[in-house]
Design a protein around this motif. Structure first.
Motif, mmCIF file in Angstrom:
data_model
loop_
_atom_site.group_PDB
_atom_site.id
_atom_site.type_symbol
_atom_site.label_atom_id
_atom_site.label_comp_id
_atom_site.label_asym_id
_atom_site.label_seq_id
_atom_site.Cartn_x
_atom_site.Cartn_y
_atom_site.Cartn_z
ATOM 1 N N ALA A 16 0.844 -1.202 0.000
ATOM 2 C CA ALA A 16 0.000 0.000 0.000
ATOM 3 C C ALA A 16 0.873 1.243 0.000
ATOM 4 C CB ALA A 16 -0.892 0.015 1.239
ATOM 5 N N SER A 17 0.359 2.266 -0.641
ATOM 6 C CA SER A 17 1.021 3.569 -0.582
ATOM 7 C C SER A 17 -0.049 4.648 -0.578
ATOM 8 C CB SER A 17 1.986 3.762 -1.752
ATOM 9 O OG SER A 17 1.338 3.638 -2.986
ATOM 10 N N ASP A 18 0.165 5.610 0.291
ATOM 11 C CA ASP A 18 -0.715 6.771 0.333
ATOM 12 C C ASP A 18 -0.476 7.523 -0.970
ATOM 13 O OD1 ASP A 18 -2.399 8.768 1.151
ATOM 14 O OD2 ASP A 18 -0.995 9.656 2.568
ATOM 15 N N GLU A 163 -18.796 4.483 5.001
ATOM 16 C CA GLU A 163 -18.042 4.742 6.231
ATOM 17 C C GLU A 163 -16.913 3.741 6.463
ATOM 18 O OE1 GLU A 163 -19.015 4.980 10.987
ATOM 19 O OE2 GLU A 163 -20.577 5.480 9.554
ATOM 20 N N ASP A 164 -17.114 2.470 6.122
ATOM 21 C CA ASP A 164 -16.100 1.456 6.392
ATOM 22 C C ASP A 164 -15.760 0.593 5.177
ATOM 23 O OD1 ASP A 164 -18.481 0.111 6.244
ATOM 24 O OD2 ASP A 164 -18.207 -1.038 8.078
ATOM 25 N N ALA A 165 -16.096 1.053 3.999
ATOM 26 C CA ALA A 165 -15.937 0.257 2.783
ATOM 27 C C ALA A 165 -14.487 -0.112 2.492
ATOM 28 C CB ALA A 165 -16.535 0.994 1.580
ATOM 29 N N LEU A 166 -13.582 0.844 2.555
ATOM 30 C CA LEU A 166 -12.203 0.554 2.185
ATOM 31 C C LEU A 166 -11.576 -0.449 3.147
ATOM 32 C CD1 LEU A 166 -10.801 3.959 0.922
ATOM 33 C CD2 LEU A 166 -12.206 2.256 -0.245
ATOM 34 N N GLY A 167 -11.883 -0.342 4.432
ATOM 35 C CA GLY A 167 -11.384 -1.305 5.405
ATOM 36 C C GLY A 167 -11.918 -2.701 5.141
ATOM 37 N N THR A 168 -13.186 -2.789 4.786
ATOM 38 C CA THR A 168 -13.803 -4.077 4.483
ATOM 39 C C THR A 168 -13.198 -4.691 3.228
ATOM 40 O OG1 THR A 168 -15.857 -3.351 5.525
ATOM 41 C CG2 THR A 168 -15.998 -5.242 4.038
ATOM 42 N N ILE A 169 -12.978 -3.881 2.209
ATOM 43 C CA ILE A 169 -12.350 -4.358 0.979
ATOM 44 C C ILE A 169 -10.935 -4.847 1.275
ATOM 45 C CG2 ILE A 169 -11.425 -3.651 -1.269
ATOM 46 C CD1 ILE A 169 -13.910 -1.774 -1.476
ATOM 47 N N ALA A 170 -10.166 -4.040 1.994
ATOM 48 C CA ALA A 170 -8.789 -4.415 2.318
ATOM 49 C C ALA A 170 -8.745 -5.706 3.129
ATOM 50 C CB ALA A 170 -8.105 -3.282 3.066
ATOM 51 N N GLU A 171 -9.682 -5.868 4.045
ATOM 52 C CA GLU A 171 -9.735 -7.092 4.849
ATOM 53 C C GLU A 171 -9.988 -8.303 3.964
ATOM 54 O OE1 GLU A 171 -12.522 -8.871 8.377
ATOM 55 O OE2 GLU A 171 -11.985 -6.750 8.496
ATOM 56 N N ALA A 172 -10.906 -8.188 3.017
ATOM 57 C CA ALA A 172 -11.208 -9.297 2.104
ATOM 58 C C ALA A 172 -10.001 -9.645 1.231
ATOM 59 C CB ALA A 172 -12.408 -8.954 1.232
ATOM 60 N N LEU A 173 -9.190 -8.636 0.915
ATOM 61 C CA LEU A 173 -8.004 -8.853 0.092
ATOM 62 C C LEU A 173 -6.833 -9.394 0.908
ATOM 63 C CD1 LEU A 173 -7.980 -5.503 -1.928
ATOM 64 C CD2 LEU A 173 -8.802 -7.725 -2.717
ATOM 65 N N GLY A 174 -6.954 -9.333 2.218
ATOM 66 C CA GLY A 174 -5.836 -9.689 3.083
ATOM 67 C C GLY A 174 -4.823 -8.562 3.167
ATOM 68 N N ALA A 175 -5.292 -7.334 2.976
ATOM 69 C CA ALA A 175 -4.393 -6.170 2.938
ATOM 70 C C ALA A 175 -4.754 -5.110 3.979
ATOM 71 C CB ALA A 175 -4.440 -5.560 1.545
ATOM 72 N N SER A 176 -5.522 -5.481 4.989
ATOM 73 C CA SER A 176 -5.975 -4.462 5.945
ATOM 74 C C SER A 176 -4.819 -3.854 6.720
ATOM 75 C CB SER A 176 -7.039 -5.024 6.893
ATOM 76 O OG SER A 176 -6.566 -6.163 7.556
ATOM 77 N N GLU A 177 -3.816 -4.668 7.083
ATOM 78 C CA GLU A 177 -2.678 -4.125 7.826
ATOM 79 C C GLU A 177 -1.875 -3.141 6.990
ATOM 80 O OE1 GLU A 177 -0.227 -7.054 9.750
ATOM 81 O OE2 GLU A 177 -1.972 -8.101 10.556
ATOM 82 N N VAL A 178 -1.621 -3.463 5.719
ATOM 83 C CA VAL A 178 -0.839 -2.549 4.892
ATOM 84 C C VAL A 178 -1.623 -1.285 4.572
ATOM 85 C CG1 VAL A 178 0.693 -4.285 3.908
ATOM 86 C CG2 VAL A 178 -1.411 -3.733 2.724
ATOM 87 N N LEU A 179 -2.934 -1.400 4.457
ATOM 88 C CA LEU A 179 -3.738 -0.194 4.215
ATOM 89 C C LEU A 179 -3.717 0.712 5.444
ATOM 90 C CD1 LEU A 179 -5.580 1.403 2.284
ATOM 91 C CD2 LEU A 179 -7.521 0.212 3.326
ATOM 92 N N GLU A 180 -3.811 0.128 6.619
ATOM 93 C CA GLU A 180 -3.795 0.921 7.853
ATOM 94 C C GLU A 180 -2.476 1.651 8.051
ATOM 95 O OE1 GLU A 180 -6.237 1.913 9.933
ATOM 96 O OE2 GLU A 180 -7.489 0.926 8.427
ATOM 97 N N THR A 181 -1.393 1.128 7.514
ATOM 98 C CA THR A 181 -0.107 1.808 7.666
ATOM 99 C C THR A 181 -0.055 3.122 6.903
ATOM 100 O OG1 THR A 181 0.939 0.642 5.809
ATOM 101 C CG2 THR A 181 1.161 -0.348 8.014
ATOM 102 N N VAL A 182 -0.870 3.269 5.878
ATOM 103 C CA VAL A 182 -0.868 4.522 5.110
ATOM 104 C C VAL A 182 -2.066 5.403 5.410
ATOM 105 C CG1 VAL A 182 0.491 3.584 3.214
ATOM 106 C CG2 VAL A 182 -2.007 3.497 3.068
ATOM 107 N N ARG A 183 -2.986 4.915 6.216
ATOM 108 C CA ARG A 183 -4.186 5.688 6.533
ATOM 109 C C ARG A 183 -3.888 6.801 7.502
ATOM 110 N NH1 ARG A 183 -9.882 5.369 5.973
ATOM 111 N NH2 ARG A 183 -9.875 3.395 4.901
#
Length: 183
Positions: A16-18, A163-183
């Motif tokens: 992930a990258s901001d 409100e929580d769509a991107l987190g839900t998508i990232a979780e389904a992809l197995g990418a929630s941790e990497v997304l949170e690092t740039v949030r």
């Protein structure tokens, strides 16, 4: 408040990258930015959200045309970032048909010829961009199967709350941790 991130699929999983969209003016600019994030032509997702209003997903697979999904077209149309995603093709319009009233057909009070003043219906309360209320739907538009092969079905995508769509998508992809690092 807006948030935008790139998720690039690599051999080692998702990275992930901001991303800053200030210099992005067109969908082509956005696609180019996404392709730069993945030199191997792997899948790149651009995730964009406007807090509690709408979210969008743009998928770039190598040199293929971008695939787009926007959760609420009307809300996105009022956003500079949303306008990048809402192409004529996505909205089912002919290219160049911007649904703006022809200036020659406007009366001095801003209503179209023959349109009663009391029924001048502008979706954003008047004084807006001049687009007709029916021009952009208050519903999802785009490729509802954009994430099917990545674990988010059409039904699940349509049911997501902005409100929580991107987190839900990232979780389904197995990418929630990497997304949170740039949030």
């Amino acid at each position: 408040m807006y948030f935008a991130a790139l998720l690039a699929r690599t051999e080692d999983g998702w990275e992930a990258s901001d991303t800053e969209l200030d210099d992005v003016e067109t969908l082509s600019d956005l696609a180019e930015l996404a392709r730069e994030a993945s030199p191997e032509d792997d899948t790149v997702l651009v995730l964009i959200e406007q807090e509690d209003a709408w979210f969008g997903v743009v998928r770039i697979d190598g040199e293929d045309d971008p695939r787009i999904y926007v959760s609420d077209a009307a809300a996105a149309a009022r956003s500079s970032y949303g306008e990048i995603l809402l192409t004529d093709e996505l909205l089912g319009r002919d290219p160049g048909d911007d649904d703006v009233a022809d200036l020659d057909s406007l009366d001095l009070d801003g209503t179209e010829d023959g349109e009663p003043d009391n029924e001048a219906d502008d979706d954003d309360g008047g004084g807006g961009s001049g687009t007709s209320a029916d021009a952009v739907p208050h519903s999802p538009v785009g490729d509802t199967q954009i994430l099917d092969d990545l674990g988010v079905s059409e039904k699940e995508l349509r049911a997501l709350d902005a409100e929580d769509a991107l987190g839900t998508i990232a979780e389904a992809l197995g990418a929630s941790e990497v997304l949170e690092t740039v949030r």
